[in-house]
Design an enzyme around this catalytic site. Structure first.
Site, PDB file in Angstrom:
ATOM      1  CB  THR A   1      11.918  -6.369   3.313  1.00  0.00           C
ATOM      2  OG1 THR A   1      13.282  -6.299   3.779  1.00  0.00           O
ATOM      3  CG2 THR A   1      10.994  -6.610   4.502  1.00  0.00           C
ATOM      4  CE  LYS A   2      16.909  -3.696   2.153  1.00  0.00           C
ATOM      5  NZ  LYS A   2      18.186  -3.129   2.673  1.00  0.00           N
TER       6      LYS A   2
ATOM      7  CG  HIS B   1      -2.033  -0.965   1.141  1.00  0.00           C
ATOM      8  ND1 HIS B   1      -3.151  -0.775   0.370  1.00  0.00           N
ATOM      9  CD2 HIS B   1      -2.192  -2.174   1.735  1.00  0.00           C
ATOM     10  CE1 HIS B   1      -3.954  -1.805   0.492  1.00  0.00           C
ATOM     11  NE2 HIS B   1      -3.390  -2.672   1.307  1.00  0.00           N
TER      12      HIS B   1
ATOM     13  CE  LYS C   1      25.131 -22.305   7.085  1.00  0.00           C
ATOM     14  NZ  LYS C   1      25.859 -23.351   7.846  1.00  0.00           N
TER      15      LYS C   1
END
Length: 239
Positions: free
Chosen positions: A211-212, A159, A229
């Site tokens: 989130t990435k 959003h 790792k």
């Protein structure tokens, strides 16, 4: 003799070698076969309404599927008890062979009818454990041989909230989509957010919030998830 026949039948359905555990009693095996037979009967009813279904479809009790004509099964699949699938979307749902969706899981392709979701593509040999939630607004792609622990959620939408004078619900959303590669393991209760690409052979730890992007062979964990790792390095060290 009978066990070998059952192994052969299951292997043919899954299109890969399969052997039941030797510790399973014959009486228990008969109960499992009976339950699977009932799932096949339920599956036949759903198959008649699907856009495409090439394999055997096993459907549990209290399963609800909406927009059957938006769903393609490229092989055999199991939808366990209490699952809900709403395939209303632009591109629908395409699922490869040997797919399983655990109990009480939800696949929801569209949240509001003013803006349909995009498309969900799932590869071969994908297993999703119980209580998963896949919110497919942007396009979601899941590669072959990827497995999900219980309670995993995927959210292919984010959003907008930059305008402080406008309610968040009226600011619209972005839909970058989610890509999960081949041979990944997504741990229990992990959360994967919009715009993320998880590389091939990666592992997401239980409870992580991704989130990435996650590189190939990476093991990530934490909130937000970070690389712990690389499996590739571990493999090279073993050599």
């Amino acid at each position: 003799m009978k066990e070998r026949l059952i192994n052969k039948v299951i292997s043919k359905i899954k299109k890969e070698p399969y052997k039941i555990d030797d510790e399973i009693k014959y009486s228990t095996l008969l109960t499992i076969i009976r339950d699977k037979g009932l799932m096949v009967i339920r599956g036949i009813r759903h198959k008649l309404m699907l856009k495409e279904s090439k394999g055997i479809l096993f459907v549990g009790k209290k399963v609800k599927i909406r927009e059957h004509k938006k769903i393609r099964f490229k092989g055999s699949a199991t939808i366990e008890d209490g699952c809900f699938i709403n395939a209303l979307s632009k591109g629908g749902i395409t699922i490869g062979n040997n797919f399983s969706l655990g109990r009480n899981s939800i696949i929801e392709c569209t949240g509001v009818i003013r803006e349909l979701g995009e498309e969900l593509i799932i590869g071969d040999n994908v297993g999703i454990a119980a209580n998963a939630f896949i919110a497919m607004r942007g396009k979601v792609t899941i590669g072959d041989n990827t497995i999900f622990g219980p309670g995993v959620s995927i959210h292919a939408e984010n959003h907008n909230f930059s305008d402080l004078n406008t309610p968040i619900r009226k600011q619209g959303a972005t839909r970058k989509g989610v890509v999960i590669g081949n041979d990944c393991w997504i741990g229990s209760k992990a959360v994967i957010l919009d715009g993320v690409r998880i590389g091939n052979h990666a592992i997401v730890a239980a409870g992580a919030v991704v989130t990435k992007d996650v590189p190939d062979y990476a093991i990530v964990g934490g909130v937000p998830a970070k690389v712990i790792k690389l499996r590739k390095e571990e493999k090279q060290n073993v050599k």
